[in-house]
Motif scaffolding. Sequence first.
Motif, PDB file in Angstrom:
ATOM      1  N   PRO A   9     -14.409 -17.650 -50.768  1.00  0.00           N
ATOM      2  CA  PRO A   9     -12.956 -17.595 -50.590  1.00  0.00           C
ATOM      3  C   PRO A   9     -12.364 -18.967 -50.263  1.00  0.00           C
ATOM      4  O   PRO A   9     -13.012 -19.813 -49.646  1.00  0.00           O
ATOM      5  N   TYR A  10     -11.129 -19.133 -50.696  1.00  0.00           N
ATOM      6  CA  TYR A  10     -10.382 -20.345 -50.360  1.00  0.00           C
ATOM      7  C   TYR A  10      -8.958 -19.942 -50.001  1.00  0.00           C
ATOM      8  O   TYR A  10      -8.517 -18.834 -50.290  1.00  0.00           O
ATOM      9  N   GLU A  11      -8.248 -20.852 -49.366  1.00  0.00           N
ATOM     10  CA  GLU A  11      -6.847 -20.626 -49.038  1.00  0.00           C
ATOM     11  C   GLU A  11      -6.054 -21.842 -49.449  1.00  0.00           C
ATOM     12  O   GLU A  11      -6.520 -22.974 -49.307  1.00  0.00           O
ATOM     13  N   MET A  14       0.524 -25.018 -48.758  1.00  0.00           N
ATOM     14  CA  MET A  14       1.328 -26.080 -49.369  1.00  0.00           C
ATOM     15  C   MET A  14       0.537 -26.609 -50.571  1.00  0.00           C
ATOM     16  O   MET A  14       0.207 -25.846 -51.438  1.00  0.00           O
ATOM     17  N   ASP A  15       0.211 -27.880 -50.603  1.00  0.00           N
ATOM     18  CA  ASP A  15      -0.556 -28.446 -51.714  1.00  0.00           C
ATOM     19  C   ASP A  15      -2.027 -28.649 -51.364  1.00  0.00           C
ATOM     20  O   ASP A  15      -2.765 -29.252 -52.136  1.00  0.00           O
ATOM     21  N   ASP A  16      -2.446 -28.171 -50.191  1.00  0.00           N
ATOM     22  CA  ASP A  16      -3.818 -28.359 -49.739  1.00  0.00           C
ATOM     23  C   ASP A  16      -4.649 -27.102 -49.961  1.00  0.00           C
ATOM     24  O   ASP A  16      -4.151 -25.984 -49.843  1.00  0.00           O
ATOM     25  N   ILE A  17      -5.934 -27.309 -50.255  1.00  0.00           N
ATOM     26  CA  ILE A  17      -6.854 -26.202 -50.458  1.00  0.00           C
ATOM     27  C   ILE A  17      -7.930 -26.282 -49.380  1.00  0.00           C
ATOM     28  O   ILE A  17      -8.604 -27.309 -49.246  1.00  0.00           O
ATOM     29  N   TYR A  18      -8.049 -25.199 -48.621  1.00  0.00           N
ATOM     30  CA  TYR A  18      -8.980 -25.112 -47.501  1.00  0.00           C
ATOM     31  C   TYR A  18     -10.051 -24.065 -47.781  1.00  0.00           C
ATOM     32  O   TYR A  18      -9.793 -23.076 -48.453  1.00  0.00           O
ATOM     33  N   LYS A  27     -19.477 -25.566 -41.499  1.00  0.00           N
ATOM     34  CA  LYS A  27     -18.345 -26.152 -40.784  1.00  0.00           C
ATOM     35  C   LYS A  27     -17.108 -25.303 -41.084  1.00  0.00           C
ATOM     36  O   LYS A  27     -16.939 -24.809 -42.189  1.00  0.00           O
ATOM     37  N   THR A  28     -16.233 -25.138 -40.090  1.00  0.00           N
ATOM     38  CA  THR A  28     -15.058 -24.292 -40.270  1.00  0.00           C
ATOM     39  C   THR A  28     -13.816 -25.116 -40.611  1.00  0.00           C
ATOM     40  O   THR A  28     -13.738 -26.308 -40.302  1.00  0.00           O
ATOM     41  N   ASN A  29     -12.865 -24.445 -41.247  1.00  0.00           N
ATOM     42  CA  ASN A  29     -11.574 -25.024 -41.633  1.00  0.00           C
ATOM     43  C   ASN A  29     -11.727 -26.357 -42.359  1.00  0.00           C
ATOM     44  O   ASN A  29     -11.263 -27.395 -41.897  1.00  0.00           O
ATOM     45  N   VAL A  30     -12.366 -26.321 -43.509  1.00  0.00           N
ATOM     46  CA  VAL A  30     -12.649 -27.527 -44.274  1.00  0.00           C
ATOM     47  C   VAL A  30     -11.504 -27.801 -45.245  1.00  0.00           C
ATOM     48  O   VAL A  30     -11.200 -26.985 -46.118  1.00  0.00           O
ATOM     49  N   LEU A  31     -10.861 -28.948 -45.075  1.00  0.00           N
ATOM     50  CA  LEU A  31      -9.836 -29.399 -46.011  1.00  0.00           C
ATOM     51  C   LEU A  31     -10.538 -30.080 -47.176  1.00  0.00           C
ATOM     52  O   LEU A  31     -11.248 -31.069 -46.988  1.00  0.00           O
ATOM     53  N   THR A  32     -10.370 -29.548 -48.373  1.00  0.00           N
ATOM     54  CA  THR A  32     -11.036 -30.118 -49.542  1.00  0.00           C
ATOM     55  C   THR A  32     -10.133 -31.147 -50.215  1.00  0.00           C
ATOM     56  O   THR A  32      -8.941 -31.227 -49.930  1.00  0.00           O
ATOM     57  N   SER A  33     -10.700 -31.886 -51.133  1.00  0.00           N
ATOM     58  CA  SER A  33      -9.918 -32.824 -51.932  1.00  0.00           C
ATOM     59  C   SER A  33      -9.590 -32.214 -53.295  1.00  0.00           C
ATOM     60  O   SER A  33      -9.158 -32.915 -54.195  1.00  0.00           O
ATOM     61  N   LYS A  47     -14.503 -25.362 -66.159  1.00  0.00           N
ATOM     62  CA  LYS A  47     -15.425 -25.680 -65.065  1.00  0.00           C
ATOM     63  C   LYS A  47     -14.964 -26.929 -64.307  1.00  0.00           C
ATOM     64  O   LYS A  47     -14.572 -27.925 -64.903  1.00  0.00           O
ATOM     65  N   GLN A  48     -15.041 -26.842 -62.959  1.00  0.00           N
ATOM     66  CA  GLN A  48     -14.647 -27.940 -62.073  1.00  0.00           C
ATOM     67  C   GLN A  48     -15.745 -28.173 -61.041  1.00  0.00           C
ATOM     68  O   GLN A  48     -16.483 -27.261 -60.689  1.00  0.00           O
ATOM     69  N   LEU A  49     -15.831 -29.387 -60.533  1.00  0.00           N
ATOM     70  CA  LEU A  49     -16.800 -29.733 -59.501  1.00  0.00           C
ATOM     71  C   LEU A  49     -16.056 -30.000 -58.196  1.00  0.00           C
ATOM     72  O   LEU A  49     -15.083 -30.748 -58.169  1.00  0.00           O
ATOM     73  N   LEU A  50     -16.510 -29.357 -57.131  1.00  0.00           N
ATOM     74  CA  LEU A  50     -15.947 -29.576 -55.804  1.00  0.00           C
ATOM     75  C   LEU A  50     -17.052 -30.105 -54.905  1.00  0.00           C
ATOM     76  O   LEU A  50     -18.069 -29.437 -54.710  1.00  0.00           O
ATOM     77  N   ILE A  51     -16.872 -31.317 -54.407  1.00  0.00           N
ATOM     78  CA  ILE A  51     -17.830 -31.913 -53.468  1.00  0.00           C
ATOM     79  C   ILE A  51     -17.256 -31.738 -52.074  1.00  0.00           C
ATOM     80  O   ILE A  51     -16.144 -32.175 -51.778  1.00  0.00           O
ATOM     81  N   MET A  52     -18.035 -31.068 -51.229  1.00  0.00           N
ATOM     82  CA  MET A  52     -17.570 -30.760 -49.887  1.00  0.00           C
ATOM     83  C   MET A  52     -17.499 -32.041 -49.054  1.00  0.00           C
ATOM     84  O   MET A  52     -18.469 -32.810 -49.008  1.00  0.00           O
TER      85      MET A  52
END
Length: 79
Positions: A9-11, A14-18, A27-33, A47-52
Motif C-alpha cells: 500500500p501507498y498513500e 498533495m504531490d508526495d507519495i508515502y 521503517k515507518t512513514n517513508v517519503l519516497t521520491s 513498469k517503474q523502479l522505486l528505490i527506497m
Amino acid sequence: MLTFENTWPYEKMMDDIYLQECPFCQKTNVLTSFSEDSLELAKEGIKQLLIMPCCHGKLTILRADDDYFWTDEKLRESR
C-alpha cells in the motif's frame, strides 16, 4: 498472474507519495521520491523502479491502482 502477496500500500498526500512502512527495513512513514508522472505511468501498466530512500531496497512496480503498488516479488505472507 499477480496476487495480493505482491502488493504494497501507498498513500498520496498533495504531490508526495508515502509508504506507511518500508517492505524491506520496516521503517515507518517513508517519503519516497516517486513522482506523480511515475505513478501515472505505473497506473497505465508501464513498469517503474522505486528505490527506497531508507535502505536502498528496490521495488519493481508492474502497475499501480489508487491504493497499491503491484510488484514482481512477494512482499507479504498469505493468510
